[in-house]
Design a protein around this motif. Structure first.
Motif, PDB file in Angstrom:
ATOM      1  N   CYS A 130       0.950  -1.527   0.038  1.00 24.95           N
ATOM      2  CA  CYS A 130       0.074  -0.046  -0.113  1.00 24.95           C
ATOM      3  C   CYS A 130       0.805   1.301   0.047  1.00 24.95           C
ATOM      4  O   CYS A 130       1.988   1.305   0.428  1.00 24.95           O
ATOM      5  N   ARG A 131       0.370   2.428  -0.644  1.00 27.35           N
ATOM      6  CA  ARG A 131       0.757   3.523  -0.516  1.00 27.35           C
ATOM      7  C   ARG A 131       0.059   4.744   0.341  1.00 27.35           C
ATOM      8  O   ARG A 131      -1.208   4.506   0.252  1.00 27.35           O
ATOM      9  N   THR A 132       0.489   5.475   0.746  1.00 22.92           N
ATOM     10  CA  THR A 132      -0.121   6.482   1.618  1.00 22.92           C
ATOM     11  C   THR A 132       0.373   7.857   1.532  1.00 22.92           C
ATOM     12  O   THR A 132       1.342   8.091   0.880  1.00 22.92           O
ATOM     13  N   GLY A 133      -0.635   8.775   1.670  1.00 17.53           N
ATOM     14  CA  GLY A 133      -0.252  10.227   1.614  1.00 17.53           C
ATOM     15  C   GLY A 133      -1.272  11.254   2.083  1.00 17.53           C
ATOM     16  O   GLY A 133      -2.231  10.691   2.645  1.00 17.53           O
ATOM     17  N   SER A 134      -0.915  12.353   2.045  1.00 14.70           N
ATOM     18  CA  SER A 134      -2.162  13.274   2.480  1.00 14.70           C
ATOM     19  C   SER A 134      -2.039  14.424   1.455  1.00 14.70           C
ATOM     20  O   SER A 134      -0.710  14.839   0.788  1.00 14.70           O
TER      21      SER A 134
ATOM     22  N   VAL B  25      -6.996   0.144  -5.173  1.00 14.08           N
ATOM     23  CA  VAL B  25      -8.381   0.682  -4.394  1.00 14.08           C
ATOM     24  C   VAL B  25      -7.680   1.579  -3.726  1.00 14.08           C
ATOM     25  O   VAL B  25      -6.850   1.568  -2.982  1.00 14.08           O
ATOM     26  N   ILE B  26      -8.326   2.817  -3.655  1.00 15.21           N
ATOM     27  CA  ILE B  26      -8.059   3.966  -2.804  1.00 15.21           C
ATOM     28  C   ILE B  26      -9.041   4.262  -1.866  1.00 15.21           C
ATOM     29  O   ILE B  26     -10.354   4.425  -2.237  1.00 15.21           O
ATOM     30  N   THR B  27      -8.721   4.605  -0.557  1.00 14.70           N
ATOM     31  CA  THR B  27      -9.741   5.105   0.404  1.00 14.70           C
ATOM     32  C   THR B  27      -9.126   6.406   1.069  1.00 14.70           C
ATOM     33  O   THR B  27      -7.794   6.574   1.007  1.00 14.70           O
ATOM     34  N   PHE B  28      -9.810   7.302   1.225  1.00 17.29           N
ATOM     35  CA  PHE B  28      -9.537   8.710   1.833  1.00 17.29           C
ATOM     36  C   PHE B  28     -10.254   9.068   2.737  1.00 17.29           C
ATOM     37  O   PHE B  28     -11.658   8.817   2.646  1.00 17.29           O
TER      38      PHE B  28
ATOM     39  N   SER C 104     -13.992  13.449  -3.509  1.00 20.51           N
ATOM     40  CA  SER C 104     -14.256  12.305  -4.509  1.00 20.51           C
ATOM     41  C   SER C 104     -12.846  11.794  -5.023  1.00 20.51           C
ATOM     42  O   SER C 104     -11.815  12.804  -5.030  1.00 20.51           O
ATOM     43  N   VAL C 105     -12.539  10.782  -5.917  1.00 26.87           N
ATOM     44  CA  VAL C 105     -11.551  10.290  -6.566  1.00 26.87           C
ATOM     45  C   VAL C 105     -11.947  10.029  -7.849  1.00 26.87           C
ATOM     46  O   VAL C 105     -13.107   9.638  -8.184  1.00 26.87           O
TER      47      VAL C 105
ATOM     48  N   THR D 270      -7.756  18.721   4.509  1.00 26.56           N
ATOM     49  CA  THR D 270      -6.581  17.767   4.318  1.00 26.56           C
ATOM     50  C   THR D 270      -7.252  16.236   4.088  1.00 26.56           C
ATOM     51  O   THR D 270      -7.995  16.066   5.213  1.00 26.56           O
ATOM     52  N   LEU D 271      -7.055  15.874   3.100  1.00 21.33           N
ATOM     53  CA  LEU D 271      -7.332  14.482   3.011  1.00 21.33           C
ATOM     54  C   LEU D 271      -6.172  13.377   3.035  1.00 21.33           C
ATOM     55  O   LEU D 271      -5.016  13.660   2.318  1.00 21.33           O
ATOM     56  N   ASN D 272      -6.594  12.595   3.805  1.00 17.97           N
ATOM     57  CA  ASN D 272      -5.394  11.430   3.865  1.00 17.97           C
ATOM     58  C   ASN D 272      -5.989  10.299   3.118  1.00 17.97           C
ATOM     59  O   ASN D 272      -7.012   9.936   3.145  1.00 17.97           O
ATOM     60  N   TRP D 273      -4.972   9.812   2.319  1.00 18.78           N
ATOM     61  CA  TRP D 273      -5.476   8.721   1.367  1.00 18.78           C
ATOM     62  C   TRP D 273      -4.475   7.430   1.709  1.00 18.78           C
ATOM     63  O   TRP D 273      -3.152   7.554   2.051  1.00 18.78           O
ATOM     64  N   ILE D 274      -5.060   6.310   1.383  1.00 15.35           N
ATOM     65  CA  ILE D 274      -4.161   5.106   1.225  1.00 15.35           C
ATOM     66  C   ILE D 274      -4.655   4.224   0.044  1.00 15.35           C
ATOM     67  O   ILE D 274      -5.783   4.065  -0.226  1.00 15.35           O
ATOM     68  N   ALA D 275      -3.801   3.761  -0.920  1.00 12.27           N
ATOM     69  CA  ALA D 275      -4.050   3.071  -1.986  1.00 12.27           C
ATOM     70  C   ALA D 275      -3.195   1.716  -2.014  1.00 12.27           C
ATOM     71  O   ALA D 275      -2.083   1.723  -1.449  1.00 12.27           O
ATOM     72  N   CYS D 276      -4.330   0.555  -1.995  1.00  8.76           N
ATOM     73  CA  CYS D 276      -3.827  -0.715  -2.076  1.00  8.76           C
ATOM     74  C   CYS D 276      -3.871  -1.557  -3.180  1.00  8.76           C
ATOM     75  O   CYS D 276      -4.824  -1.258  -4.048  1.00  8.76           O
TER      76      CYS D 276
END
Length: 169
Positions: free
Chosen positions: A81-85, A114-117, A135-136, A160-166
């Motif tokens: 997974c990758r993460t960021g904000s 798949v991305i969740t934020f 939205s994405v 600020t949106l924190n996101w994680i893509a897996c």
């Protein structure tokens, strides 16, 4: 190569071709002993050559297996997974506006993830209702577009949106 007397005797004793009488004669005849030693050296040389080839083949197979494992591990790393904000500063457009930012996945995924934020910060005007959405879009193996929007008379100054893509399993 030097061989012990025990090794020589074991080989001689194990030869089925020689009878017991021939073995006794062989042990007392220096020429026969020399011929037997020469024959044994030749056989041992052939065995060593065969052994060397077998060892080389095993080394090559092992090297290929190690390379395959490393490739698999690298592929596995790519699938983490990758993460960021992402900060959205809406001071110029606090009411009924939308702002988008592109995020990049490094390294890229092999398939679309798949991305969740979720919002981690929302700075709003306390005198108005808070209306904010996110939205994405444009999701690919290497990037995604995140959008934050407001409507009506909501005043959102910063979000600020924190996101994680897996990986999509």
């Amino acid at each position: 190569m030097k061989f012990s007397c025990i090794q020589l005797c074991l080989v001689i004793v194990s030869c089925e071709v020689l009878s017991l009488e021939n073995k006794r004669l062989l042990l007392h005849d220096p020429v026969s002993i020399a011929e037997a030693i020469h024959q044994l050296r030749t056989e041992i040389g052939e065995l060593n050559a065969t052994h060397y080839k077998d060892v080389e083949q095993l080394k090559n197979e092992h090297a290929k297996e190690v390379a395959d494992l490393r490739a698999g591990l690298n592929a596995e790393k790519l699938q983490r997974c990758r993460t960021g904000s992402v900060d959205f500063n809406n001071e110029k457009c606090a009411t009924h506006c939308s702002e988008s930012q592109i995020i990049h996945f490094s390294p890229s995924f092999t398939k679309v993830p798949v991305i969740t934020f979720a919002f981690s910060t929302i700075d709003v005007n306390k005198d108005h209702n808070t209306r904010i959405n996110s939205s994405v879009s444009s999701l690919t193996t290497s990037s995604a577009k995140l959008t934050v929007g407001t409507w009506h008379v909501s005043e959102v100054y910063r979000a600020t949106l924190n996101w994680i893509a897996c990986p999509n399993m």
